[in-house]
Motif scaffolding. Structure first.
Motif, PDB file in Angstrom:
ATOM      1  N   GLN A  89       0.837  -1.191   0.000  1.00 10.34           N
ATOM      2  CA  GLN A  89       0.000   0.000   0.000  1.00 10.34           C
ATOM      3  C   GLN A  89       0.876   1.246   0.000  1.00 10.34           C
ATOM      4  N   ALA A 123      -4.106   3.403   4.110  1.00 12.73           N
ATOM      5  CA  ALA A 123      -4.250   2.115   3.434  1.00 12.73           C
ATOM      6  C   ALA A 123      -3.381   1.044   4.090  1.00 12.73           C
ATOM      7  N   HIS A 178      -4.959  -2.235   5.778  1.00 16.49           N
ATOM      8  CA  HIS A 178      -4.590  -3.533   5.201  1.00 16.49           C
ATOM      9  C   HIS A 178      -4.055  -4.473   6.274  1.00 16.49           C
TER      10      HIS A 178
END
Length: 436
Positions: free
Chosen positions: A85, A90, A94
């Motif tokens: 990412q 993000a 994740h």
């Protein structure tokens, strides 16, 4: 804060990082890290040194904090490499899951919102001092007061700056002017540090003047902890470090460690020099915004105010864009027309500026805002990196002993960050309600 100007706010399982697109070299990465960290927090460091009770205790806290600052940067670079990412949110989403990812987004938006408030408070201070300097130059008066008129009020001038400068720069999808003004923050910070050091050695020292080394009057630990929010606010570049790492040509972890160490060391030198010499010049009487402690006819500091003012005008739209990118996701979740997107973007921009302006007009000084921002910054420097490390260790192949050592370090950083947030929030509430 000057962070990345775009990014993925979702938590896709597919890597969002294109490893073929990395074109950022070593020196470029260090410069962007410095540009991100050296900013408005610099003005508050002399006051923080005073609050900590002197140079020794403040520098000790800085050096200790540097361990966690560099650790957070290294962890985030490592987390980006294994998750694929390219933005902070993000990576957290994740590795740690959607729930923690959403919490990260909320903290991110609130953090950049309060940073925008801090920018406007500082800008108002500089406008007040600059108007006084102009008045003194025109009239030849050296007094500290000038006739009050509605058109000379810094609140009215701040409104005009927001309307005619900040708003037009903030509306576009991309803050294109960043490529022309990216060095302003670094130049302003460097100039301010040099000016403070020069003014310390060239000032007229009254006879019998003593070095302002003293204990703040608070307990030792209270003095120590009081400086941590300012350090967190000043050194924070963690929100943008994932985007910087993902743009590197050389993504080796050893290269990223060197970049992180060098960037934080340079920041340490700049912040420490500013804190020491600003504090030694004014002692316990130093203002929360150190530039407000200097006289209005000081040419060195007039230039510093102009540089910081222009820098803030160009940095504010970048911070606004980062928050707007997250907020507008629910509005643009479904396919919409370009005109609808434009309306949403303009409306969010206008509301953001209006609210931050209203808050800034009623904040007495920058230290109150930085205390809040420093607490929130602890999430990005300590808590989220620690969580990323803990979750990453669940799936990465390595020896059991090393895995547990890293998990333990992740837990330590999470606990430290949680404590700093709680302590900072507590002191902020105490300052508001008891005027400490």
């Amino acid at each position: 804060m000057e962070a990345q100007t775009g990014g993925n706010t979702g938590f896709s399982d597919k890597p969002s990082m294109n490893t073929d697109s990395g074109r950022l070299g070593f020196c470029g990465a260090v410069f962007i890290m410095l540009k991100s960290a050296l900013g408005a927090g610099l003005l508050n460091f002399p006051w923080a040194f005073s609050r900590a009770g002197g140079v020794h205790s403040a520098v000790t806290v800085e050096m200790f904090s540097l361990i966690f600052l560099v650790s957070g940067l290294v962890i985030l670079g490592y987390s980006s490499s294994i998750s694929g990412q390219s933005t902070y949110q993000a990576v957290v989403g994740h590795l740690c899951g959607p729930a923690i990812g959403k919490l990260c987004e909320l903290c991110f938006v609130f953090n950049v919102f309060m940073i925008c408030v801090a920018f406007l408070v500082i800008l108002a201070d500089q406008l007040k001092k600059l108007s006084l300097s102009i008045y003194e130059l025109i009239t030849g008066s050296t007094g500290n007061e000038m006739p009050h008129h509605w058109y000379t009020d810094q609140r009215f001038m701040l409104f005009l700056v927001c309307l005619f400068a900040i708003l037009p720069l903030s509306i576009p999808k991309e803050i294109w002017i960043q490529k022309y003004t990216s060095a302003l923050g670094t130049v302003a910070a460097t100039y301010l540090t040099v000016a403070i050091v020069v003014r310390y050695y060239t000032r007229a020292v009254p006879e019998g003047h003593l070095s302002p080394l003293y204990n703040s009057g608070m307990g030792f630990w209270a003095s120590i902890f009081s400086v941590i929010p300012t350090i967190c606010f000043g050194f924070q570049c963690h929100e943008c470090c994932v985007a910087i790492y993902s743009s590197l040509e050389n993504k080796k972890l050893s290269n990223w460690v060197i970049i992180s160490l060098l960037s934080m060391f340079i920041c340490l030198v700049v912040y420490t020099l500013t804190g020491i010499y600003g504090y030694l010049t004014f002692g316990r009487n130093v203002a929360a915004d150190v530039l407000m402690s200097y006289s209005g006819d000081d040419v060195l500091m007039i230039i510093a105010r102009l540089l910081f003012g222009v820098s803030i005008i160009t940095i504010y739209p970048i911070a606004l864009l980062l928050g707007r990118l997250v907020i507008q996701v629910p509005f643009l979740r479904h396919r919409v027309t370009e005109s609808y997107e434009t309306c949403i973007r303009v409306a969010l921009t206008a509301v953001w500026i209006i609210i931050t302006l209203l808050i800034a007009l009623f904040v007495p000084d920058i230290s109150k805002v930085i205390s809040i921002i420093g607490g929130i910054s602890a999430f990005f420097i300590f808590v989220f990196p620690g969580l990323c490390l803990i979750f990453a260790m669940q799936s990465q192949p390595m020896s059991a002993r090393l895995r547990w050592i890293l998990i333990a370090w992740g837990m330590i950083t999470v606990l430290c960050g949680t404590f700093i947030f709680g302590q900072s929030t507590f002191f902020s509430i105490m300052q508001v309600f008891h005027k400490l």
